[in-house]
Each structure stands twice: as C-alpha cells, then as structure tokens.
Design an enzyme around this catalytic site. Structure first.
Site, PDB file in Angstrom:
ATOM      1  CG  LEU A  21      38.998  33.594  36.994  1.00 37.15           C
ATOM      2  CD1 LEU A  21      38.458  32.677  38.085  1.00 37.15           C
ATOM      3  CD2 LEU A  21      38.174  33.451  35.732  1.00 37.15           C
ATOM      4  CG  ASP A  22      37.344  40.606  35.030  1.00 36.68           C
ATOM      5  OD1 ASP A  22      38.564  40.694  34.806  1.00 36.68           O
ATOM      6  OD2 ASP A  22      36.466  40.851  34.184  1.00 36.68           O
ATOM      7  N   PRO A  23      37.752  40.378  39.483  1.00 38.23           N
ATOM      8  CG  PRO A  23      38.609  42.282  40.550  1.00 38.23           C
ATOM      9  CD  PRO A  23      38.390  41.674  39.185  1.00 38.23           C
TER      10      PRO A  23
ATOM     11  CB  VAL B  79      34.868  36.203  37.322  1.00 38.37           C
ATOM     12  CG1 VAL B  79      34.713  34.812  36.723  1.00 38.37           C
ATOM     13  CG2 VAL B  79      34.339  37.259  36.348  1.00 38.37           C
TER      14      VAL B  79
END
Length: 333
Positions: A77-79, A81
């Site tokens: 997951l992106d930071p 998200v």
C-alpha cells in the site's frame, strides 16, 4: 464475474469425500492449539495500516514487536493509503505469493475536475467492470506495458459535487489511482484519486483488523503476565491466509511424503474441493486442518474422484516440516 459485492475469494467452497480416514492425535497439532512460539512463527496478523509509513516499514515493525526472524506483507500500500495489510510471520511467509495474487477491495474517493451529472457518472462507472486495460503509472514497481486487469464490481456509494465515493473489487495488481484517472477521462472532465482505503485482501476483511498498538499490548501481556489469550486473538494461524484456495485433505500416511517434496498420489487423498480444476493452485491440508503445502493440481475433481492411482498434485511450496507425521512411504534405494 463475481456476485455483486464479492471477490472470487469469498466464493463458498465445499468438500467432497473420496475415502474415509482418521487422524492420530499423537502427531501434528490443530492450528489454534499450537504451542505459543510455534503459533507465532506460523501466524498472520491483519494490520490496519495508517497513513504515513510504507508497507515495508509496517512489516519491519511487526517483526520487531514480535521478535520473529521474518515478516512479509501481502500486497503493498502506498504511504498515503490506509487499510488492510496482512503480515505473515516466520515460516508463514512462504504463503505470501498465494495471498498477494488474491483479489482486493478498496473504498476510494475520486475527485473529478468538474462537477458532472450524477446519472452520467454512475453510468460511466458501471462501464468499468469486467476486463479493463491498464498502463502502470510511471512510478511503479512493474514494467510499463499495457496489461489486462479484471474489475469484479464497482459500486458508487455517494456523489457530492465533484466528489465520488465508490467501492471496487478488483484483481491483484490493479492500480486504483490509474482507474480514477481513466474514469475522469471517460467522463471528459478529468479526475484523480483523493483518498483510498483497502477493505478486503483475499480472505481478510476489516472484521479482523488490529493496530500495531494492539499487537504490542498483546505481546507485552503474554511476555509479562504469561497470558496468551490476546496474542492468540490478534494473530491468526497461517492457514487463514490460504483459506480462499481450493483444498485437498490428506490422510496421515501421505503427509510426510509431501513434506519431503514428493508429488501427492491419489490414494493419499481423503477429501477435496468440489470444483478443483487441473493446473489450479491448491492448498494441501492434514485432517487436523494444518497447512502442509501449496501445490499445483494435476487432475480436476471429476478426474480425482474416478481415479484410484496416479499423481494428484505437485508441491510448489512446502509449509510443514518433515517428521511432523510418521513416514508412511518407503524410500527407494
């Protein structure tokens, strides 16, 4: 296509019996009753990731909190998200690939660059179901080539002005940021992803989410007071991580051969998934519910039920140690 609002991993699976068998209580252990150290080393924790850290950082913190040698997450997951980040511990990390390939669900806030008629927005969003073409964004960990990804369902939850809140179930590897961009293009006004939260990953849902603080508190309670109840609540057996896969149940006498890398023979099966397909990734279990290996099915359910001999499944990732069950096979000289 999957039923509305459901991922393929949520399809109900049934087992069909091939032959009777019993399991010797002297060998192996029911997953939930493993000794606590083994329980942790063969566990998975469904972390509720917050905004800020990377998925790798969260996995590293889980590893540090529990003092395990390894910890792997199932799908980055992106930071920015939030949401589900299942972390597999110790020996359970071997099952990470099977979980990473499972379907995911997200709740997303899309910001359109211009307010559009709600009826049109809903109509266009409906068109983004089924197979879609995606070019990974410039900042991505994969090669930038057009690829097909399946959108199982896309449900618009609310529209307010230029903001569109929707729930989407999709194949692993789908870029939601790109999906938002493409919906904006289709509407002719442009759009971008404003907020994103993952709500399902394979067999995991928000019902079993725990925070890093929950995990730390449970660990301290066990270490300082000897109370295992919380650590067993926040950590689940690794078998949970592959519960979405079709299953083959082995008789005790076949387990050690598979642990040694042997291909599973038909006589070693007691029951199996009612809809197993040839070539499909399947999970091999003991009669006590322990995960023995991940394997490629060499026959379909129909073929296996008719066969009395032959090779049923080839192990691709062995999860259980040899010697857990007694040898029921003879090694050729």
């Amino acid at each position: 296509m999957s039923p509305a609002g459901k991922l393929p991993s949520e399809t109900e699976r049934t087992l069909v019996r091939k032959s009777g068998a019993w399991t010797n209580p002297s060998y192996g252990s029911y997953p939930e009753k493993r000794p606590i150290l083994e329980y942790i080393e063969k566990g998975v924790v469904n972390i509720d990731k917050t905004k800020g850290p990377t998925s790798h950082e969260v996995a590293a913190w889980v590893k540090a909190i529990l003092g395990v040698g390894t910890a792997g997450h199932a799908g980055s997951l992106d930071p920015k998200v939030t949401g589900l980040l299942p972390a597999l511990l110790g020996k359970a990390t071997k099952a990470v690939p099977a979980l990473r390939l499972s379907g995911k669900e997200y709740v997303c806030l899309l910001k359109l660059h211009k307010e559009m008629p709600q009826k049109l927005v809903r109509k266009v969003c409906e068109e983004f179901t089924g197979p879609i073409y995606q070019m990974p964004p410039i900042k991505s960990a994969v090669k930038r080539v057009v690829r097909v990804r399946t959108i199982y369902y896309l449900e618009v939850l609310e529209i307010e002005g230029s903001f569109v809140l929707f729930r989407v179930g999709c194949e692993a590897g789908t870029y939601i940021r790109k999906l938002c961009h493409d919906i904006g293009l289709a509407l002719g006004c442009g759009g971008h992803m404003q907020e994103l939260r993952r709500t399902k990953a394979g067999p995991f849902t928000e019902e079993t989410l725990v925070t890093l603080q929950d995990l730390k508190d449970a660990y301290v309670l066990w270490k300082e007071d000897g109370d295992e109840s919380e650590i067993r609540r926040v950590i689940m057996p690794m078998e949970t991580a592959v519960s979405h896969l079709p299953k083959i149940i082995l008789r005790d006498s076949a387990v050690d051969a598979v642990c040694s890398g042997a291909t599973l023979a038909v006589p070693g099966i007691t029951s199996l998934d009612a809809n197993l397909k040839k070539g499909e990734l399947t999970a091999l279990f003991t009669l006590k519910g322990e995960l023995v290996a991940l394997a490629k099915a060499e026959m379909s359910t129909e073929e296996l039920l008719k066969a009395s001999t032959g090779l049923a499944a080839t192990p691709v990732r062995i999860m259980m140690e040899t010697g857990t069950y007694p040898r029921g096979w003879n090694k050729k000289e």
